[in-house]
Design a protein around this motif. Structure first.
Motif, PDB file in Angstrom:
ATOM      1  N   LEU A  94      27.074   5.521   0.738  1.00  0.00           N
ATOM      2  CA  LEU A  94      25.663   5.750   0.428  1.00  0.00           C
ATOM      3  C   LEU A  94      25.344   7.235   0.565  1.00  0.00           C
ATOM      4  N   ALA A  95      24.958   7.865  -0.544  1.00  0.00           N
ATOM      5  CA  ALA A  95      24.643   9.293  -0.528  1.00  0.00           C
ATOM      6  C   ALA A  95      23.263   9.562   0.051  1.00  0.00           C
ATOM      7  N   GLY A  96      22.319   8.641  -0.148  1.00  0.00           N
ATOM      8  CA  GLY A  96      20.966   8.832   0.351  1.00  0.00           C
ATOM      9  C   GLY A  96      20.068   7.720  -0.141  1.00  0.00           C
ATOM     10  N   VAL A  97      18.852   7.672   0.410  1.00  0.00           N
ATOM     11  CA  VAL A  97      17.891   6.647   0.037  1.00  0.00           C
ATOM     12  C   VAL A  97      16.546   7.307  -0.247  1.00  0.00           C
ATOM     13  N   VAL A  98      15.903   6.868  -1.329  1.00  0.00           N
ATOM     14  CA  VAL A  98      14.585   7.355  -1.716  1.00  0.00           C
ATOM     15  C   VAL A  98      13.653   6.154  -1.804  1.00  0.00           C
ATOM     16  N   LEU A  99      12.570   6.181  -1.040  1.00  0.00           N
ATOM     17  CA  LEU A  99      11.597   5.098  -1.062  1.00  0.00           C
ATOM     18  C   LEU A  99      10.328   5.564  -1.754  1.00  0.00           C
ATOM     19  N   GLU A 100       9.711   4.639  -2.480  1.00  0.00           N
ATOM     20  CA  GLU A 100       8.403   4.870  -3.082  1.00  0.00           C
ATOM     21  C   GLU A 100       7.459   3.761  -2.620  1.00  0.00           C
ATOM     22  N   GLY A 101       6.409   4.132  -1.896  1.00  0.00           N
ATOM     23  CA  GLY A 101       5.400   3.171  -1.485  1.00  0.00           C
ATOM     24  C   GLY A 101       5.953   1.947  -0.797  1.00  0.00           C
ATOM     25  N   ASP A 114      -2.470   6.796  -3.301  1.00  0.00           N
ATOM     26  CA  ASP A 114      -2.008   5.667  -2.491  1.00  0.00           C
ATOM     27  C   ASP A 114      -2.240   5.994  -1.016  1.00  0.00           C
ATOM     28  N   LEU A 115      -3.505   5.951  -0.615  1.00  0.00           N
ATOM     29  CA  LEU A 115      -3.873   6.407   0.724  1.00  0.00           C
ATOM     30  C   LEU A 115      -3.268   5.542   1.814  1.00  0.00           C
ATOM     31  N   LYS A 116      -3.129   4.242   1.565  1.00  0.00           N
ATOM     32  CA  LYS A 116      -2.549   3.358   2.572  1.00  0.00           C
ATOM     33  C   LYS A 116      -1.160   3.825   2.986  1.00  0.00           C
ATOM     34  N   PHE A 117      -0.312   4.092   2.008  1.00  0.00           N
ATOM     35  CA  PHE A 117       1.063   4.453   2.339  1.00  0.00           C
ATOM     36  C   PHE A 117       1.193   5.920   2.736  1.00  0.00           C
ATOM     37  N   GLN A 118       0.296   6.771   2.272  1.00  0.00           N
ATOM     38  CA  GLN A 118       0.286   8.135   2.790  1.00  0.00           C
ATOM     39  C   GLN A 118      -0.015   8.131   4.282  1.00  0.00           C
ATOM     40  N   ARG A 119      -1.014   7.351   4.683  1.00  0.00           N
ATOM     41  CA  ARG A 119      -1.378   7.275   6.104  1.00  0.00           C
ATOM     42  C   ARG A 119      -0.270   6.641   6.927  1.00  0.00           C
ATOM     43  N   LEU A 120       0.365   5.624   6.371  1.00  0.00           N
ATOM     44  CA  LEU A 120       1.474   4.972   7.061  1.00  0.00           C
ATOM     45  C   LEU A 120       2.584   5.969   7.368  1.00  0.00           C
ATOM     46  N   ALA A 121       2.978   6.737   6.355  1.00  0.00           N
ATOM     47  CA  ALA A 121       4.056   7.706   6.532  1.00  0.00           C
ATOM     48  C   ALA A 121       3.641   8.824   7.480  1.00  0.00           C
ATOM     49  N   ALA A 122       2.397   9.313   7.331  1.00  0.00           N
ATOM     50  CA  ALA A 122       1.933  10.397   8.201  1.00  0.00           C
ATOM     51  C   ALA A 122       1.869   9.936   9.654  1.00  0.00           C
ATOM     52  N   PRO A 172       1.304  13.725  -7.981  1.00  0.00           N
ATOM     53  CA  PRO A 172      -0.095  13.949  -8.382  1.00  0.00           C
ATOM     54  C   PRO A 172      -0.606  12.888  -9.359  1.00  0.00           C
ATOM     55  N   ALA A 173      -1.892  12.593  -9.234  1.00  0.00           N
ATOM     56  CA  ALA A 173      -2.621  11.729 -10.184  1.00  0.00           C
ATOM     57  C   ALA A 173      -2.038  10.325 -10.289  1.00  0.00           C
ATOM     58  N   ALA A 174      -1.398   9.847  -9.219  1.00  0.00           N
ATOM     59  CA  ALA A 174      -0.778   8.524  -9.239  1.00  0.00           C
ATOM     60  C   ALA A 174      -1.244   7.703  -8.046  1.00  0.00           C
ATOM     61  N   GLY A 175      -1.217   6.377  -8.212  1.00  0.00           N
ATOM     62  CA  GLY A 175      -1.540   5.459  -7.133  1.00  0.00           C
ATOM     63  C   GLY A 175      -0.283   4.848  -6.557  1.00  0.00           C
ATOM     64  N   HIS A 176      -0.349   3.551  -6.218  1.00  0.00           N
ATOM     65  CA  HIS A 176       0.763   2.895  -5.533  1.00  0.00           C
ATOM     66  C   HIS A 176       2.027   2.882  -6.381  1.00  0.00           C
ATOM     67  N   ASN A 177       1.906   2.578  -7.657  1.00  0.00           N
ATOM     68  CA  ASN A 177       3.074   2.551  -8.541  1.00  0.00           C
ATOM     69  C   ASN A 177       3.170   3.892  -9.265  1.00  0.00           C
ATOM     70  N   ALA A 178       3.607   4.901  -8.533  1.00  0.00           N
ATOM     71  CA  ALA A 178       3.604   6.269  -9.051  1.00  0.00           C
ATOM     72  C   ALA A 178       4.579   6.446 -10.200  1.00  0.00           C
ATOM     73  N   HIS A 179       5.726   5.775 -10.147  1.00  0.00           N
ATOM     74  CA  HIS A 179       6.723   5.979 -11.210  1.00  0.00           C
ATOM     75  C   HIS A 179       6.259   5.386 -12.531  1.00  0.00           C
ATOM     76  N   ARG A 180       5.400   4.393 -12.484  1.00  0.00           N
ATOM     77  CA  ARG A 180       4.849   3.840 -13.723  1.00  0.00           C
ATOM     78  C   ARG A 180       3.706   4.710 -14.253  1.00  0.00           C
ATOM     79  N   ALA A 181       2.845   5.174 -13.350  1.00  0.00           N
ATOM     80  CA  ALA A 181       1.682   5.952 -13.760  1.00  0.00           C
ATOM     81  C   ALA A 181       2.064   7.337 -14.274  1.00  0.00           C
TER      82      ALA A 181
END
Length: 254
Positions: free
Chosen positions: A105-112, A211-219, A229-238
């Motif tokens: 495993l080289a690395g892991v990237v999580l989104e929301g 996506d304020l919920k997950f921003q606060r969770l991570a912070a 920028p300009a994206a909500g929970h599903n940032a890769h779709r938006a």
């Protein structure tokens, strides 16, 4: 048993394979707008149990899901890889990285994606919520449940045409399979993985600007976050291009 998966990109590359894990209600094809920016990487899109080409499969929990992910990687002879996961797929990627992965495993990237609930009270509440949703998926027309699902606060950034587009896109799912996957991979059944995240050699967290919920969770957990920028929970779709640009920086650090 292996999961349904789709190869694309440059198979002969010596780069690690990008392994994509979608969110609840989706499929591996959800990532296509982002994947188009990584044509020179080998890529494997996986359909999680209860979804897409794996909709006939069920798993008892995260351990079995991770075992099937390992079996799928072996079947495709993947030697080195990145895990990139959104929402449910992010939680699956995180569990795998923390509990089941090896040096390939080289690395892991999580989104929301959530790293787990620490308190028994939070777990009990989440399980009750997921049991409620599972009963809706099982007992009423799928369209009715999807209309309610996409009006949850986490999807508040969606405009009505976007919401209707998602509902139409998800309408070909099997509601019984969705209910089973929702319960068996509930956040209530996921281990609290935050302490283990800090031991991962390469970990990145991406989150939509709105996506304020997950921003606060991570912070609150002290995790570094890259904001799309300009994206909500599903940032890769938006915002697939902005998401791809942020991801490319993680895959190719200067």
């Amino acid at each position: 048993m292996i999961l349904h998966a789709r190869w694309q990109g440059e198979h002969r590359s010596d780069r690690p394979t990008l392994v994509w894990l979608h969110g609840f209600l989706g499929s591996g094809r959800e990532w296509q707008p982002v994947q188009d920016f990584f044509c020179d990487w080998p890529q494997l899109s996986i359909d999680l149990p209860g979804h897409g080409g794996s909709r006939a499969q069920q798993v008892s929990g995260f351990e079995q899901l991770s075992a099937r992910l390992n079996a799928t990687l072996r079947q495709h002879r993947i030697q080195r890889y990145w895990l990139i996961g959104y929402s449910l797929g992010g939680r699956a990627a995180l569990y795998h990285a923390c509990r089941c992965a090896d040096s390939s495993l080289a690395g892991v990237v999580l989104e929301g994606a959530h790293f787990g609930l620490a308190s028994p009270h939070e777990r009990a509440q989440r399980l009750a919520d997921d049991r409620h949703w599972a009963s809706l998926f099982r007992q009423q027309p799928l369209g009715d449940t999807l209309h309610k699902w996409y009006r949850q606060p986490v999807f508040a950034d969606l405009r009505e045409p976007q919401r209707q587009q998602l509902i139409a896109l998800r309408a070909d799912n099997d509601p019984q399979a969705l209910a089973a996957m929702l319960l068996n991979t509930s956040l209530a059944r996921q281990p609290y993985l935050l302490p283990e995240i800090q031991r991962l050699p390469v970990f990145h967290y991406l989150c939509g600007e709105h996506d304020l919920k997950f921003q606060r969770l991570a912070a609150g957990a002290g995790l570094p976050v890259t904001t799309i920028p300009a994206a909500g929970h599903n940032a890769h779709r938006a915002c697939p291009q902005a998401f791809a640009a942020a991801l490319a920086q993680k895959l190719n650090p200067v």
